[in-house]
Motif scaffolding. Structure first.
Motif, PDB file in Angstrom:
ATOM      1  N   ALA A 126      56.717  51.223  34.106  1.00 41.18           N
ATOM      2  CA  ALA A 126      56.689  51.273  35.491  1.00 41.18           C
ATOM      3  C   ALA A 126      57.359  52.586  35.991  1.00 41.18           C
ATOM      4  CB  ALA A 126      57.158  50.106  36.091  1.00 41.18           C
ATOM      5  N   ILE A 127      58.506  52.956  35.368  1.00 41.93           N
ATOM      6  CA  ILE A 127      59.188  54.412  35.724  1.00 41.93           C
ATOM      7  C   ILE A 127      58.909  55.308  34.983  1.00 41.93           C
ATOM      8  CG2 ILE A 127      61.520  54.986  35.763  1.00 41.93           C
ATOM      9  CD1 ILE A 127      62.369  51.920  36.532  1.00 41.93           C
ATOM     10  N   CYS A 128      58.728  55.337  33.567  1.00 43.52           N
ATOM     11  CA  CYS A 128      58.394  56.406  32.904  1.00 43.52           C
ATOM     12  C   CYS A 128      57.004  57.016  32.821  1.00 43.52           C
ATOM     13  CB  CYS A 128      59.201  56.133  31.477  1.00 43.52           C
ATOM     14  SG  CYS A 128      60.736  56.046  31.191  1.00 43.52           S
ATOM     15  N   GLN A 129      56.074  56.063  32.923  1.00 41.95           N
ATOM     16  CA  GLN A 129      54.779  56.241  32.768  1.00 41.95           C
ATOM     17  C   GLN A 129      53.891  55.459  34.042  1.00 41.95           C
ATOM     18  OE1 GLN A 129      53.024  56.024  28.926  1.00 41.95           O
ATOM     19  NE2 GLN A 129      55.032  56.208  27.830  1.00 41.95           N
ATOM     20  N   PRO A 130      54.272  55.798  35.119  1.00 47.63           N
ATOM     21  CA  PRO A 130      53.795  55.104  36.298  1.00 47.63           C
ATOM     22  C   PRO A 130      52.286  54.843  36.268  1.00 47.63           C
ATOM     23  CG  PRO A 130      54.932  56.479  37.103  1.00 47.63           C
ATOM     24  CD  PRO A 130      55.060  56.693  35.730  1.00 47.63           C
ATOM     25  N   LEU A 131      51.773  55.885  36.009  1.00 45.27           N
ATOM     26  CA  LEU A 131      50.188  56.208  36.221  1.00 45.27           C
ATOM     27  C   LEU A 131      49.369  55.452  35.155  1.00 45.27           C
ATOM     28  CD1 LEU A 131      49.711  60.017  36.748  1.00 45.27           C
ATOM     29  CD2 LEU A 131      50.088  58.294  38.434  1.00 45.27           C
ATOM     30  N   THR A 216      67.853  48.831  24.855  1.00 43.04           N
ATOM     31  CA  THR A 216      68.468  49.822  24.593  1.00 43.04           C
ATOM     32  C   THR A 216      67.858  51.234  24.606  1.00 43.04           C
ATOM     33  OG1 THR A 216      70.569  48.833  23.467  1.00 43.04           O
ATOM     34  CG2 THR A 216      70.389  51.008  23.531  1.00 43.04           C
ATOM     35  N   VAL A 217      66.809  51.284  23.830  1.00 48.23           N
ATOM     36  CA  VAL A 217      65.888  52.554  23.915  1.00 48.23           C
ATOM     37  C   VAL A 217      65.063  52.694  25.135  1.00 48.23           C
ATOM     38  CG1 VAL A 217      63.974  53.222  22.671  1.00 48.23           C
ATOM     39  CG2 VAL A 217      65.770  52.452  21.080  1.00 48.23           C
ATOM     40  N   SER A 218      64.546  51.375  25.668  1.00 48.72           N
ATOM     41  CA  SER A 218      63.846  51.474  26.904  1.00 48.72           C
ATOM     42  C   SER A 218      64.760  52.077  27.935  1.00 48.72           C
ATOM     43  CB  SER A 218      63.402  50.194  27.179  1.00 48.72           C
ATOM     44  OG  SER A 218      62.501  49.679  26.312  1.00 48.72           O
ATOM     45  N   VAL A 223      66.799  55.915  32.137  1.00 46.94           N
ATOM     46  CA  VAL A 223      67.956  56.483  32.640  1.00 46.94           C
ATOM     47  C   VAL A 223      67.518  58.077  32.715  1.00 46.94           C
ATOM     48  CG1 VAL A 223      70.496  57.315  32.322  1.00 46.94           C
ATOM     49  CG2 VAL A 223      69.745  54.977  32.245  1.00 46.94           C
ATOM     50  N   THR A 224      67.051  58.422  31.413  1.00 45.76           N
ATOM     51  CA  THR A 224      66.789  59.883  31.534  1.00 45.76           C
ATOM     52  C   THR A 224      65.667  60.261  32.520  1.00 45.76           C
ATOM     53  OG1 THR A 224      67.176  60.015  29.146  1.00 45.76           O
ATOM     54  CG2 THR A 224      66.003  61.847  29.823  1.00 45.76           C
ATOM     55  N   THR A 225      64.643  59.421  32.659  1.00 40.81           N
ATOM     56  CA  THR A 225      63.595  59.824  33.706  1.00 40.81           C
ATOM     57  C   THR A 225      64.312  59.666  35.189  1.00 40.81           C
ATOM     58  OG1 THR A 225      61.950  58.696  32.393  1.00 40.81           O
ATOM     59  CG2 THR A 225      61.494  58.944  34.556  1.00 40.81           C
ATOM     60  N   LYS A 237      66.301  54.911  44.759  1.00 44.29           N
ATOM     61  CA  LYS A 237      65.162  53.693  44.938  1.00 44.29           C
ATOM     62  C   LYS A 237      64.674  53.376  43.460  1.00 44.29           C
ATOM     63  CE  LYS A 237      60.340  53.013  46.810  1.00 44.29           C
ATOM     64  NZ  LYS A 237      59.314  53.675  47.322  1.00 44.29           N
ATOM     65  N   VAL A 238      64.502  54.267  42.648  1.00 44.52           N
ATOM     66  CA  VAL A 238      63.986  53.663  41.382  1.00 44.52           C
ATOM     67  C   VAL A 238      65.051  52.979  40.612  1.00 44.52           C
ATOM     68  CG1 VAL A 238      63.320  54.604  39.006  1.00 44.52           C
ATOM     69  CG2 VAL A 238      62.421  55.649  40.957  1.00 44.52           C
ATOM     70  N   GLY A 239      66.381  53.696  40.510  1.00 39.91           N
ATOM     71  CA  GLY A 239      67.545  52.812  39.844  1.00 39.91           C
ATOM     72  C   GLY A 239      67.916  51.473  40.509  1.00 39.91           C
TER      73      GLY A 239
END
Length: 316
Positions: A126-131, A216-218, A223-225, A237-239
């Motif tokens: 949802a956050i890293c690849q929303p499209l 953890t990996v997710s 967090v990076t995104t 908002k995302v956090g």
């Protein structure tokens, strides 16, 4: 299970409750009873809301419903019998009933861990690849995840009752606990329980290790995104959407890990303290998880209100 004239546990076990504080069992039971009532009401409310509202038949909410259902089954496998023990001194539990209780408590724990891992993947997409979210996280995939969670919990835990069933219990059939926990029961045997110890520890390390690594990996990628988002408002908002999930992760892993560590290595920790921690592990996450989602997820909050106060919700 081995037979013999000196085998005391051919038909039943005796649950002690919380050793050393038997005189205050009724007082201990009161907060447990009220927390269990809240657990039943809150989980049932959210589950009924998600079932009733077609707008909530989406991957994130379906995963929430899976988690709440496993929480509800796990707590209900232990707490009613526990309350009967505290209130009416009904300590006896049949051998078969003990094995069934053990299976549901441990298998639901693994199922919940699997669902929490799936929820981390859901937040990652949802956050890293929303499209790609609508094409990757589909309802058929969520159904497969649900089946996988049930199969994983069932297959990994099914050997535990079988390993208990093969043991002779010629010394004692008194369980110093409020429910049938695998290692607590196994330690009563007069035979070697090395297989029980090794298999139980292997399952714990495998499930917790794999799931925590995946989570953890997710979240490292999430967090990076989040930090790379252009504005502070967007980051906030995302956090904020991940806060509820982080709380659920902490509730899902910290109490059981702490309980497991104190049971295996807490030689200086009072037995009563260990047992109370294990009780809290069964009741606190199921009680707080629906509350967390009810507070942090406006869609659930709005529809729960509509479920109980339809007239009031029309004017909002």
């Amino acid at each position: 299970m081995s037979s013999g004239g000196d085998n005391l546990s051919s038909s039943y076990f005796i649950l002690i409750g919380v050793p050393g504080v038997e005189d205050v069992h009724v007082w201990i039971s009161l907060p447990i009873f009220f927390m269990y009532l809240i657990c039943l009401l809150a989980n049932t409310s959210v589950l009924l809301t998600i079932k009733k509202e077609e707008s909530l038949h989406q991957p994130m909410y379906l995963l929430i419903s899976m988690l709440l259902l496993t929480d509800l089954v796990q707590s209900s496998a232990a707490l009613p019998k526990m309350l009967l023990l505290f209130w009416f001194n009904l300590r006896e539990i049949s051998f078969e009933g003990c094995l069934v209780q053990m299976f549901f408590i441990h298998s639901c724990s693994i199922m919940a861990s699997t669902v929490v891992l799936a929820m981390a993947f859901d937040r990652y997409v949802a956050i890293c690849q929303p499209l790609r979210y609508s094409t990757v996280l589909t309802n058929p995939l969520i159904a497969k995840i649900g089946v996988l969670a049930v199969m994983r919990g069932t297959l990994l835990v099914f050997p535990l009752p079988l390993l208990i069933k093969r043991l002779p219990f010629c010394r004692s059939h008194v369980i110093n606990h409020t429910y049938c926990e695998h290692m607590t029961v196994a330690k009563l045997s007069c035979a070697k329980i090395r297989i029980n110890v090794v298999y139980g520890l292997a399952v714990t390390l495998l499930v917790v290790g794999v799931d925590i690594m995946g989570i953890t990996v997710s979240y490292i990628m999430i967090v990076t995104t989040v930090f790379n988002l252009p504005t502070r408002e967007a980051r906030h908002k995302v956090g904020n959407t991940c806060v509820s999930h982080v709380c659920v992760i902490l509730l899902s892993y910290v109490p059981p890990l702490f309980s497991s560590v104190t049971q295996r290595f807490g030689g200086h920790t009072a037995s009563s303290t260990q047992i109370i921690l294990s009780i809290l592990y069964l009741i606190i996450p199921p009680m707080l998880n629906p509350t967390i989602y009810g507070i942090k997820t406006k869609e659930i909050q709005k529809n729960v209100l509509k479920l109980y106060c339809p007239q009031k919700s029309r004017f909002q």
